[in-house]
Design a protein around this motif. Structure first.
Motif, PDB file in Angstrom:
ATOM      1  N   ARG A  30       0.849  -1.197   0.000  1.00 57.65           N
ATOM      2  CA  ARG A  30       0.000   0.000   0.000  1.00 57.65           C
ATOM      3  C   ARG A  30       0.882   1.243   0.000  1.00 57.65           C
ATOM      4  N   PRO A  31       0.331   2.376  -0.447  1.00 58.09           N
ATOM      5  CA  PRO A  31       1.111   3.617  -0.460  1.00 58.09           C
ATOM      6  C   PRO A  31       1.501   4.061   0.956  1.00 58.09           C
ATOM      7  N   VAL A  37       1.022  18.762   4.566  1.00 58.64           N
ATOM      8  CA  VAL A  37      -0.100  19.544   5.083  1.00 58.64           C
ATOM      9  C   VAL A  37      -1.415  18.775   4.926  1.00 58.64           C
ATOM     10  N   MET A  38      -1.633  18.150   3.761  1.00 49.90           N
ATOM     11  CA  MET A  38      -2.880  17.431   3.517  1.00 49.90           C
ATOM     12  C   MET A  38      -3.052  16.266   4.483  1.00 49.90           C
ATOM     13  N   LEU A  39      -2.024  15.448   4.658  1.00 48.40           N
ATOM     14  CA  LEU A  39      -2.115  14.315   5.578  1.00 48.40           C
ATOM     15  C   LEU A  39      -2.362  14.808   7.000  1.00 48.40           C
ATOM     16  N   ASN A  40      -1.672  15.865   7.397  1.00 45.60           N
ATOM     17  CA  ASN A  40      -1.866  16.409   8.747  1.00 45.60           C
ATOM     18  C   ASN A  40      -3.284  16.961   8.920  1.00 45.60           C
ATOM     19  N   ARG A  41      -3.866  17.492   7.848  1.00 48.53           N
ATOM     20  CA  ARG A  41      -5.205  18.068   7.924  1.00 48.53           C
ATOM     21  C   ARG A  41      -6.294  17.001   8.018  1.00 48.53           C
ATOM     22  N   VAL A  42      -6.200  15.947   7.167  1.00 49.52           N
ATOM     23  CA  VAL A  42      -7.283  14.954   7.110  1.00 49.52           C
ATOM     24  C   VAL A  42      -7.039  13.747   8.008  1.00 49.52           C
ATOM     25  N   GLY A  43      -5.792  13.464   8.336  1.00 51.84           N
ATOM     26  CA  GLY A  43      -5.473  12.327   9.199  1.00 51.84           C
ATOM     27  C   GLY A  43      -5.241  11.047   8.420  1.00 51.84           C
ATOM     28  N   PRO A  44      -4.584  10.082   9.066  1.00 56.70           N
ATOM     29  CA  PRO A  44      -4.221   8.832   8.395  1.00 56.70           C
ATOM     30  C   PRO A  44      -5.423   7.987   7.960  1.00 56.70           C
ATOM     31  N   ARG A  49      -8.535   5.836   3.286  1.00 55.48           N
ATOM     32  CA  ARG A  49      -9.768   5.748   2.503  1.00 55.48           C
ATOM     33  C   ARG A  49      -9.555   6.316   1.100  1.00 55.48           C
ATOM     34  N   ASP A  50      -8.821   7.433   1.010  1.00 53.50           N
ATOM     35  CA  ASP A  50      -8.515   8.012  -0.304  1.00 53.50           C
ATOM     36  C   ASP A  50      -7.628   7.067  -1.114  1.00 53.50           C
ATOM     37  N   ALA A  51      -6.675   6.403  -0.453  1.00 50.57           N
ATOM     38  CA  ALA A  51      -5.832   5.427  -1.143  1.00 50.57           C
ATOM     39  C   ALA A  51      -6.683   4.272  -1.660  1.00 50.57           C
ATOM     40  N   ASP A  52      -7.612   3.797  -0.823  1.00 50.65           N
ATOM     41  CA  ASP A  52      -8.513   2.725  -1.264  1.00 50.65           C
ATOM     42  C   ASP A  52      -9.292   3.146  -2.501  1.00 50.65           C
ATOM     43  N   GLN A  53      -9.776   4.391  -2.508  1.00 53.70           N
ATOM     44  CA  GLN A  53     -10.544   4.882  -3.652  1.00 53.70           C
ATOM     45  C   GLN A  53      -9.661   4.962  -4.905  1.00 53.70           C
ATOM     46  N   CYS A  54      -8.439   5.429  -4.761  1.00 53.17           N
ATOM     47  CA  CYS A  54      -7.526   5.506  -5.907  1.00 53.17           C
ATOM     48  C   CYS A  54      -7.169   4.116  -6.424  1.00 53.17           C
ATOM     49  N   TYR A 133      -0.458   5.091 -11.348  1.00 51.42           N
ATOM     50  CA  TYR A 133      -1.838   5.575 -11.400  1.00 51.42           C
ATOM     51  C   TYR A 133      -2.303   5.982  -9.990  1.00 51.42           C
ATOM     52  N   VAL A 134      -2.082   5.101  -9.028  1.00 52.53           N
ATOM     53  CA  VAL A 134      -2.522   5.371  -7.657  1.00 52.53           C
ATOM     54  C   VAL A 134      -1.788   6.583  -7.098  1.00 52.53           C
ATOM     55  N   GLN A 135      -0.491   6.666  -7.329  1.00 46.97           N
ATOM     56  CA  GLN A 135       0.284   7.809  -6.831  1.00 46.97           C
ATOM     57  C   GLN A 135      -0.191   9.110  -7.458  1.00 46.97           C
ATOM     58  N   ARG A 136      -0.487   9.100  -8.743  1.00 45.08           N
ATOM     59  CA  ARG A 136      -0.976  10.314  -9.423  1.00 45.08           C
ATOM     60  C   ARG A 136      -2.333  10.729  -8.860  1.00 45.08           C
ATOM     61  N   CYS A 137      -3.203   9.756  -8.654  1.00 50.06           N
ATOM     62  CA  CYS A 137      -4.520  10.019  -8.077  1.00 50.06           C
ATOM     63  C   CYS A 137      -4.371  10.652  -6.690  1.00 50.06           C
ATOM     64  N   LEU A 138      -3.479  10.108  -5.869  1.00 49.63           N
ATOM     65  CA  LEU A 138      -3.285  10.649  -4.526  1.00 49.63           C
ATOM     66  C   LEU A 138      -2.622  12.024  -4.563  1.00 49.63           C
ATOM     67  N   LYS A 139      -1.735  12.230  -5.517  1.00 45.09           N
ATOM     68  CA  LYS A 139      -1.108  13.546  -5.672  1.00 45.09           C
ATOM     69  C   LYS A 139      -2.165  14.583  -6.039  1.00 45.09           C
ATOM     70  N   ASP A 140      -3.087  14.202  -6.944  1.00 44.97           N
ATOM     71  CA  ASP A 140      -4.167  15.114  -7.325  1.00 44.97           C
ATOM     72  C   ASP A 140      -5.050  15.460  -6.132  1.00 44.97           C
ATOM     73  N   LYS A 141      -5.101  14.608  -5.138  1.00 42.56           N
ATOM     74  CA  LYS A 141      -5.870  14.860  -3.918  1.00 42.56           C
ATOM     75  C   LYS A 141      -5.058  15.648  -2.886  1.00 42.56           C
TER      76      LYS A 141
END
Length: 149
Positions: A30-31, A37-44, A49-54, A133-141
């Motif tokens: 898994r990633p 900043v984003m990880l600190n804002r939304v939490g692990p 869940r975002d990784a699962d979606q990607c 693909y997954v990394q790009r999706c997560l980067k876009d988030k």
């Protein structure tokens, strides 16, 4: 080879194959997120869940987590062939009858096929395209992926 020995061999092969399918180099990895900043804002939990979606999106796009090399099947076939022939020839060299040589060959094929399948499991590779693909999706988030584990 009796049925109990065959079953024991197959179960052992399956367990070893399962052990081979974990870690950063496995298709089940898994990633891993950098604490930006984003990880600190939304939490692990939300990041997972975002990784699962990607990962789901990547699979819907026709990608798979592992390269489709069928190395387990190739290893099993190669191991069965080598084990079967070696056992049969060994029995003939030791002066066994053709019937005993065939029995030895069948037993050798079962053991060789199991060993080959396990060896093939160690050669399964993750799909680079899927991971990109997954990394790009997560980067876009807004996430920063630093690796896979």
């Amino acid at each position: 080879m009796n049925p109990t020995s065959t079953l024991t061999t197959l179960i052992s092969a399956a367990l070893l194959a399962g052990c081979a399918s974990t870690g950063a180099s496995s298709p089940s990895a898994r990633p891993v997120f950098y604490p930006n900043v984003m990880l600190n804002r939304v939490g692990p939990a939300q990041a997972q869940r975002d990784a699962d979606q990607c990962m789901y999106n990547a699979q819907n796009a026709g990608l798979t987590p592992e390269e489709k090399t069928n190395s387990i099947g190739h290893g099993a076939a190669q191991g069965a062939a080598v084990g079967g022939v070696a056992s049969a020839v060994g029995a003939l060299v030791r002066g066994r009858s053709v019937e005993r040589a065939l029995e030895s060959g069948a037993a050798g094929a079962a053991v060789g096929g199991s060993a080959g399948a396990v060896a093939g499991a160690f050669h399964e590779k993750p799909s680079v395209t899927y991971r990109n693909y997954v990394q790009r999706c997560l980067k876009d988030k807004g996430f920063d992926v630093i690796g896979w584990n």
